[in-house]
Design a protein around this motif. Structure first.
Motif, PDB file in Angstrom:
ATOM      1  N   VAL A  12      41.133  36.742  48.851  1.00 56.40           N
ATOM      2  CA  VAL A  12      40.851  35.739  47.779  1.00 56.40           C
ATOM      3  C   VAL A  12      40.678  36.700  46.949  1.00 56.40           C
ATOM      4  O   VAL A  12      40.637  36.690  45.719  1.00 56.40           O
ATOM      5  CB  VAL A  12      40.841  34.839  47.998  1.00 56.40           C
ATOM      6  N   ALA A  13      39.344  37.102  46.863  1.00 57.75           N
ATOM      7  CA  ALA A  13      38.899  37.494  45.731  1.00 57.75           C
ATOM      8  C   ALA A  13      39.874  38.415  44.542  1.00 57.75           C
ATOM      9  O   ALA A  13      39.608  39.528  43.936  1.00 57.75           O
ATOM     10  CB  ALA A  13      37.841  38.425  46.256  1.00 57.75           C
ATOM     11  N   VAL A  14      40.400  39.534  45.686  1.00 56.94           N
ATOM     12  CA  VAL A  14      41.708  40.544  45.275  1.00 56.94           C
ATOM     13  C   VAL A  14      42.258  40.145  44.578  1.00 56.94           C
ATOM     14  O   VAL A  14      43.514  40.328  43.827  1.00 56.94           O
ATOM     15  CB  VAL A  14      41.928  41.560  46.408  1.00 56.94           C
ATOM     16  N   ALA A  15      43.727  38.741  44.804  1.00 55.34           N
ATOM     17  CA  ALA A  15      43.723  38.086  44.813  1.00 55.34           C
ATOM     18  C   ALA A  15      44.221  37.553  42.936  1.00 55.34           C
ATOM     19  O   ALA A  15      45.364  38.451  41.861  1.00 55.34           O
ATOM     20  CB  ALA A  15      44.788  37.133  45.817  1.00 55.34           C
ATOM     21  N   GLU A  34      40.159  41.337  43.475  1.00 55.06           N
ATOM     22  CA  GLU A  34      41.390  41.415  42.628  1.00 55.06           C
ATOM     23  C   GLU A  34      42.448  41.559  44.147  1.00 55.06           C
ATOM     24  O   GLU A  34      43.673  40.584  44.638  1.00 55.06           O
ATOM     25  CB  GLU A  34      42.050  42.218  41.442  1.00 55.06           C
ATOM     26  N   VAL A  35      42.239  42.277  45.202  1.00 59.64           N
ATOM     27  CA  VAL A  35      42.498  42.991  45.881  1.00 59.64           C
ATOM     28  C   VAL A  35      41.869  41.206  47.201  1.00 59.64           C
ATOM     29  O   VAL A  35      43.408  41.529  47.432  1.00 59.64           O
ATOM     30  CB  VAL A  35      42.018  44.161  47.101  1.00 59.64           C
ATOM     31  N   CYS A  79      39.118  48.882  49.274  1.00 64.63           N
ATOM     32  CA  CYS A  79      38.482  48.132  49.475  1.00 64.63           C
ATOM     33  C   CYS A  79      39.175  47.806  50.544  1.00 64.63           C
ATOM     34  O   CYS A  79      37.890  46.319  51.321  1.00 64.63           O
ATOM     35  CB  CYS A  79      39.758  46.536  48.569  1.00 64.63           C
ATOM     36  N   LEU A  80      40.163  47.810  51.282  1.00 64.20           N
ATOM     37  CA  LEU A  80      40.642  47.920  52.702  1.00 64.20           C
ATOM     38  C   LEU A  80      40.206  48.601  53.976  1.00 64.20           C
ATOM     39  O   LEU A  80      39.996  47.783  54.020  1.00 64.20           O
ATOM     40  CB  LEU A  80      42.170  47.920  51.907  1.00 64.20           C
ATOM     41  N   LYS A  81      39.206  49.286  52.684  1.00 63.86           N
ATOM     42  CA  LYS A  81      38.898  50.049  54.236  1.00 63.86           C
ATOM     43  C   LYS A  81      37.293  49.613  54.221  1.00 63.86           C
ATOM     44  O   LYS A  81      37.025  50.057  55.487  1.00 63.86           O
ATOM     45  CB  LYS A  81      38.257  51.669  53.297  1.00 63.86           C
TER      46      LYS A  81
END
Length: 120
Positions: A12-15, A34-35, A79-81
């Motif tokens: 949600v934060a990434v979006a 944002e991601v 971020c994904l990591k």
């Protein structure tokens, strides 16, 4: 906070971050907020599997387009990591499958072991 909640919050934060980046001046990275905001529609799929929602793929493609420099791709990778580092193996497997299911080819694999410094 459990892994699912953490992942959901990150997505949600990434979006939110990605949406704001379109109107903001150029930056050297994409924030994890944002991601997570951009990928928020993907949480249910990542956590439970099943059918990938259309709005999830919209977020995946939007993030892919926004990550148009090595620095941006490294930010998304980090971020994904971070998110996958606390996720269940099933959630990591589902997250890894998202780019392909959404017609996107990433220059890295979504995994907690990725060396994001090598992402170009």
């Amino acid at each position: 906070m459990n892994n699912a909640t953490t992942f959901l919050l990150l997505v949600v934060a990434v979006a939110v971050e990605v949406m704001g980046a379109a109107a903001a001046p150029p930056i050297s990275k994409i924030s994890c907020g944002e991601v997570t905001t951009t990928l928020a529609p993907c949480f249910e799929y990542v956590l439970s599997g099943g059918k990938v929602p259309g709005n999830c793929c919209e977020g995946v493609r939007s993030l892919y387009k926004a990550a148009n420099t090595a620095a941006y791709r490294r930010s998304v990778c980090n971020c994904l990591k971070s998110i996958t580092g606390s996720a269940s193996p099933a959630a990591v497997k589902n997250a890894k499958s998202l780019p392909g299911k959404c017609g996107v080819s990433l220059p890295f694999e979504i995994t907690p072991a990725i060396d994001c410094n090598k992402v170009i």
